[in-house]
Design a protein around this motif. Structure first.
Motif, mmCIF file in Angstrom:
data_model
loop_
_atom_site.group_PDB
_atom_site.id
_atom_site.type_symbol
_atom_site.label_atom_id
_atom_site.label_comp_id
_atom_site.label_asym_id
_atom_site.label_seq_id
_atom_site.Cartn_x
_atom_site.Cartn_y
_atom_site.Cartn_z
ATOM 1 N N PRO A 87 17.864 39.886 -99.196
ATOM 2 C CA PRO A 87 18.337 40.048 -100.573
ATOM 3 C C PRO A 87 18.553 41.528 -100.876
ATOM 4 O O PRO A 87 17.847 42.395 -100.354
ATOM 5 C CB PRO A 87 17.196 39.464 -101.415
ATOM 6 N N ALA A 88 19.523 41.810 -101.725
ATOM 7 C CA ALA A 88 19.828 43.197 -102.084
ATOM 8 C C ALA A 88 20.170 43.269 -103.563
ATOM 9 O O ALA A 88 20.595 42.289 -104.175
ATOM 10 C CB ALA A 88 20.983 43.730 -101.240
ATOM 11 N N ILE A 130 23.539 39.578 -101.042
ATOM 12 C CA ILE A 130 22.878 39.417 -99.749
ATOM 13 C C ILE A 130 23.475 40.439 -98.793
ATOM 14 O O ILE A 130 24.704 40.536 -98.671
ATOM 15 C CB ILE A 130 23.082 38.002 -99.168
ATOM 16 N N GLN A 131 22.630 41.212 -98.140
ATOM 17 C CA GLN A 131 23.097 42.139 -97.105
ATOM 18 C C GLN A 131 23.063 41.409 -95.770
ATOM 19 O O GLN A 131 22.022 40.890 -95.358
ATOM 20 C CB GLN A 131 22.217 43.388 -97.052
ATOM 21 N N ILE A 132 24.213 41.354 -95.110
ATOM 22 C CA ILE A 132 24.353 40.611 -93.855
ATOM 23 C C ILE A 132 24.683 41.607 -92.749
ATOM 24 O O ILE A 132 25.734 42.255 -92.787
ATOM 25 C CB ILE A 132 25.468 39.550 -93.974
ATOM 26 N N ASN A 145 28.016 43.390 -97.578
ATOM 27 C CA ASN A 145 27.232 43.165 -98.790
ATOM 28 C C ASN A 145 27.928 42.070 -99.589
ATOM 29 O O ASN A 145 28.966 42.302 -100.208
ATOM 30 C CB ASN A 145 27.107 44.442 -99.616
ATOM 31 N N LEU A 146 27.378 40.874 -99.520
ATOM 32 C CA LEU A 146 27.984 39.712 -100.171
ATOM 33 C C LEU A 146 27.440 39.592 -101.594
ATOM 34 O O LEU A 146 26.301 39.171 -101.811
ATOM 35 C CB LEU A 146 27.680 38.446 -99.369
ATOM 36 N N LYS A 147 28.262 39.982 -102.552
ATOM 37 C CA LYS A 147 27.857 39.920 -103.960
ATOM 38 C C LYS A 147 27.966 38.487 -104.467
ATOM 39 O O LYS A 147 28.972 37.812 -104.243
ATOM 40 C CB LYS A 147 28.725 40.854 -104.804
ATOM 41 N N PHE A 148 26.936 38.038 -105.165
ATOM 42 C CA PHE A 148 26.967 36.686 -105.725
ATOM 43 C C PHE A 148 28.127 36.530 -106.709
ATOM 44 O O PHE A 148 28.690 35.445 -106.851
ATOM 45 C CB PHE A 148 25.641 36.371 -106.420
ATOM 46 N N LYS A 163 23.205 26.896 -102.461
ATOM 47 C CA LYS A 163 23.034 27.373 -101.090
ATOM 48 C C LYS A 163 24.395 27.583 -100.435
ATOM 49 O O LYS A 163 25.366 26.879 -100.740
ATOM 50 C CB LYS A 163 22.207 26.387 -100.258
ATOM 51 N N ILE A 164 24.439 28.556 -99.532
ATOM 52 C CA ILE A 164 25.662 28.830 -98.783
ATOM 53 C C ILE A 164 25.335 28.943 -97.295
ATOM 54 O O ILE A 164 24.180 29.150 -96.906
ATOM 55 C CB ILE A 164 26.342 30.137 -99.246
#
Length: 401
Positions: free
Chosen positions: A139-140, A151-153, A201-204, A216-217
């Protein structure tokens, strides 16, 4: 004999006249032919940068699936464009996608050829030897209430023991795909230049709420090397439902704010609004900020020192003479294959100051660069400089035709 000579000269002139200086995307064949003509007209380093720019545009500048479709979309995007226009477009696409690449920076993506084969070359930096791909997620961000906003991937190429492999100077295409309940929600791309890649960086707020099931993804990341494309999937990642993307509510017209009549009065079009001091008790004139300290040295001295340090491979001193964000970190600047660390010698032919004021200057330099393989390239470069606390610092670097 004279007739033969005339025909030979005429043929050469005709051949030269047929060379294109702009993209012709009528067919894939004319696209490749025109790009080859444009590339051949450039100095060696600019040829590399031009190929990198085309790769950036093909990979990140068009929406298409598969090499053939991407190539066709690229042709439509750059049809009729010349080299400088294509370089500018690539700069804009790289900046938009957060890619550490600039047309004025040294070559950094390896040997790119949008038409070429996938066969590995002896010095191909994209031929990274790895066993598999690993993904870490965390989480970020913070929404102010302690909940994450993204979420940082982070993908890593690893060997058969699970340890990250070491590489640098590459330009590996990394793709992130986001799904929920089997439906693809979005795709993002970036370049993995080394195994310190920051990832995605996947921003919600970029994920459509209406398509997410059970909050959920699932994600799939792929990294393409010369020899192989590595993939890894993670399922069941939690998202913050309160921050997911929802359609914007319709805007309601608000009352118009009246403009200052002095500005819109047709009888007084040049009137200006008097400034009002923020301090009602102020009686004296507004404080004027102190003028910046002016450099006393000639900007050419900074450029000459930079080139001398590069030639002597005193790269730390050369790097310290610059304040150019496009060169990135010192490690990137001094890279022995894609940065200034690949240079063996610099021979300066000419140097002139184009313009100079208290804050900025421009210097043209003509010089020969010999790399460590013994190859010499003649360059004409424009250095931009800026005033940093009274010292000239190199802030931009442009290779001219």
């Amino acid at each position: 004999m004279k007739k033969f000579s005339f025909l030979l000269i005429f043929s050469l002139l005709l051949f030269t006249a047929c060379k294109k200086d702009h993209v012709d995307a009528t067919t894939t064949k004319t696209l490749q032919s025109s790009i080859n003509d444009m590339t051949a007209s450039l100095p060696t380093i600019q040829q590399i940068k031009f190929n990198e720019a085309l790769y950036i545009l093909k990979t990140f500048g068009v929406e298409a699936d598969g090499d053939v479709a991407e190539l066709k979309a690229l042709g439509q995007l750059i049809d009729g464009k010349k080299v400088p226009e294509i370089m500018t477009m690539a700069d804009q696409v790289a900046q938009k996608n957060g890619i550490e690449w600039a047309s004025t920076a040294p070559p950094s993506l390896g040997e790119m050829n949008i038409f070429g084969s996938e066969a590995a070359k002896e010095t191909d930096p994209n031929d990274v030897k790895a066993n598999s791909l690993s993904i870490t997620t965390r989480p970020a961000g913070d929404d102010g209430l302690g909940a994450p906003t993204s979420i940082q991937i982070v993908p890593r190429l690893v060997d058969n023991t699970g340890k990250p492999v070491s590489f640098t100077g590459a330009g590996l295409e990394a793709t992130l795909e986001v799904f929920s309940n089997g439906v693809k929600l979005l795709t993002a791309k970036n370049l993995m230049q080394d195994n310190n890649f920051k990832g995605f960086n996947l921003k919600f707020s970029s994920i459509p709420a209406a398509k997410v099931m059970d909050n959920k993804i699932d994600i799939t990341v792929s990294v393409k090397t010369t020899a192989k494309t590595f993939k890894m999937t993670k399922v069941g990642l939690d998202v913050n439902p309160d921050l997911l993307k929802v359609p914007a509510a319709p805007k309601v017209d608000s009352l118009a704010v009246p403009e200052d009549p002095a500005v819109i009065d047709p009888n007084n079009p040049n009137a200006t609004v008097p400034s009002v001091s923020a301090d009602p008790n102020a009686t004296g004139p507004a404080t004027v900020p102190a003028a910046p300290k002016q450099p006393t040295a000639d900007p050419k001295t900074t450029v000459a020192g930079f080139l001398n340090n590069v030639s002597a491979q005193n790269l730390k001193a050369a790097y310290n003479a610059a304040s150019n964000p496009t060169w990135g970190s010192y490690e990137s600047f001094a890279n022995p294959t894609s940065g200034f660390g690949s240079i063996k010698n610099v021979s300066v032919k000419n140097m002139t100051t184009n313009a100079s004021n208290a804050n900025s200057a421009s210097v043209n330099a003509t010089y020969d660069v010999t790399d460590k393989s013994g190859k010499t390239t003649a360059l004409k470069v424009t250095f931009g400089l800026k005033n940093v606390n009274g010292d000239w610092k190199i802030s931009s670097y442009r290779i001219n035709p």
